[in-house]
Design a protein around this motif. Structure first.
Motif, PDB file in Angstrom:
ATOM      1  N   PRO A  33       0.827  -1.214   0.000  1.00 42.50           N
ATOM      2  CA  PRO A  33       0.000   0.000   0.000  1.00 42.50           C
ATOM      3  C   PRO A  33       0.860   1.262   0.000  1.00 42.50           C
ATOM      4  CG  PRO A  33      -0.859  -1.575   1.591  1.00 42.50           C
ATOM      5  CD  PRO A  33       0.453  -2.121   1.081  1.00 42.50           C
ATOM      6  N   GLU A  34       1.973   1.237   0.722  1.00 43.44           N
ATOM      7  CA  GLU A  34       2.856   2.398   0.771  1.00 43.44           C
ATOM      8  C   GLU A  34       3.390   2.758  -0.616  1.00 43.44           C
ATOM      9  OE1 GLU A  34       2.760   0.617   4.852  1.00 43.44           O
ATOM     10  OE2 GLU A  34       3.029  -0.217   2.864  1.00 43.44           O
ATOM     11  N   VAL A  37       0.492   4.208  -2.773  1.00 44.78           N
ATOM     12  CA  VAL A  37       0.167   5.586  -2.389  1.00 44.78           C
ATOM     13  C   VAL A  37       1.286   6.532  -2.822  1.00 44.78           C
ATOM     14  CG1 VAL A  37      -0.179   7.129  -0.415  1.00 44.78           C
ATOM     15  CG2 VAL A  37      -1.431   4.969  -0.552  1.00 44.78           C
ATOM     16  N   CYS A  93       1.013   3.540   6.481  1.00 39.89           N
ATOM     17  CA  CYS A  93      -0.330   3.021   6.206  1.00 39.89           C
ATOM     18  C   CYS A  93      -0.906   2.209   7.351  1.00 39.89           C
ATOM     19  CB  CYS A  93      -0.305   2.146   4.955  1.00 39.89           C
ATOM     20  SG  CYS A  93       0.050   3.055   3.450  1.00 39.89           S
ATOM     21  N   LYS A  97      -6.190   3.357   5.376  1.00 38.23           N
ATOM     22  CA  LYS A  97      -5.804   4.771   5.396  1.00 38.23           C
ATOM     23  C   LYS A  97      -4.286   4.878   5.378  1.00 38.23           C
ATOM     24  CE  LYS A  97      -5.796   8.716   8.546  1.00 38.23           C
ATOM     25  NZ  LYS A  97      -6.175   9.177   9.873  1.00 38.23           N
ATOM     26  N   CYS A  98      -3.791   5.771   4.540  1.00 40.38           N
ATOM     27  CA  CYS A  98      -2.356   6.049   4.509  1.00 40.38           C
ATOM     28  C   CYS A  98      -2.159   7.552   4.667  1.00 40.38           C
ATOM     29  CB  CYS A  98      -1.730   5.617   3.191  1.00 40.38           C
ATOM     30  SG  CYS A  98      -1.656   3.833   2.929  1.00 40.38           S
ATOM     31  N   THR A 125      -3.820  12.661   3.477  1.00 41.09           N
ATOM     32  CA  THR A 125      -4.489  11.406   3.772  1.00 41.09           C
ATOM     33  C   THR A 125      -4.954  10.767   2.473  1.00 41.09           C
ATOM     34  OG1 THR A 125      -5.236  12.248   5.917  1.00 41.09           O
ATOM     35  CG2 THR A 125      -6.424  10.350   5.017  1.00 41.09           C
ATOM     36  N   TRP A 133      -6.510   3.380  -3.968  1.00 40.41           N
ATOM     37  CA  TRP A 133      -6.142   4.456  -3.057  1.00 40.41           C
ATOM     38  C   TRP A 133      -6.504   5.795  -3.678  1.00 40.41           C
ATOM     39  CZ3 TRP A 133      -5.059   3.475   1.812  1.00 40.41           C
ATOM     40  CH2 TRP A 133      -4.643   2.200   2.133  1.00 40.41           C
TER      41      TRP A 133
END
Length: 139
Positions: A33-34, A37, A93, A97-98, A125, A133
């Protein structure tokens, strides 16, 4: 009649599956996810720097776009400062939500004054919605 209904249902299902595959392609290569994003935050700010607010708007969540039009978005987020450079310095993350930490180099827009670039940091955010995302935007 049943054949027509079945054909339409299969067509709609294929269309929905295609949309999911395309959404997944947007973050292919992003193993976490990081990473996803970080890529989307860089794309968001690249579009902001280029004044491509339609592309910026496209990175807001579908739920936001249901209640705010592109014209409303453009009126709210015109250019007040010229962004000269953006660097995503950190992404942290949670499951849905990140927070992306950005270093922005901006030129303040002050009439009649010539001011050098100012570096500042910003936390943004990003929310997971429908498997993708999106840049969180307050209503």
């Amino acid at each position: 009649m049943a054949t027509t209904f079945l054909s339409r249902s299969l067509g709609a299902g294929a269309l929905a599956l295609s949309a999911l595959v395309l959404a997944g392609c947007a973050t292919m290569g992003a193993s976490t996810p990081e990473a996803a994003v970080e890529q989307r935050a860089a794309a968001y700010w690249k579009a902001r720097q280029a004044g491509q607010l339609d592309k910026v708007y496209a990175l807001t969540p579908p739920s936001y776009r249901q209640v705010r039009t592109l014209d409303q978005f453009k009126m709210q987020f015109g250019t007040a400062a010229a962004v000269q450079g953006v660097e995503v310095t950190k992404v942290t993350c949670e499951p849905e939500k990140c927070v992306a930490r950005l270093k922005l180099s901006v030129t303040p827009a002050l009439a009649g004054l010539k001011i050098a670039n100012i570096d500042t940091y910003l936390d943004e955010t990003w929310l997971l919605e429908d498997g993708q995302w999106w840049h969180h935007q307050d209503l």
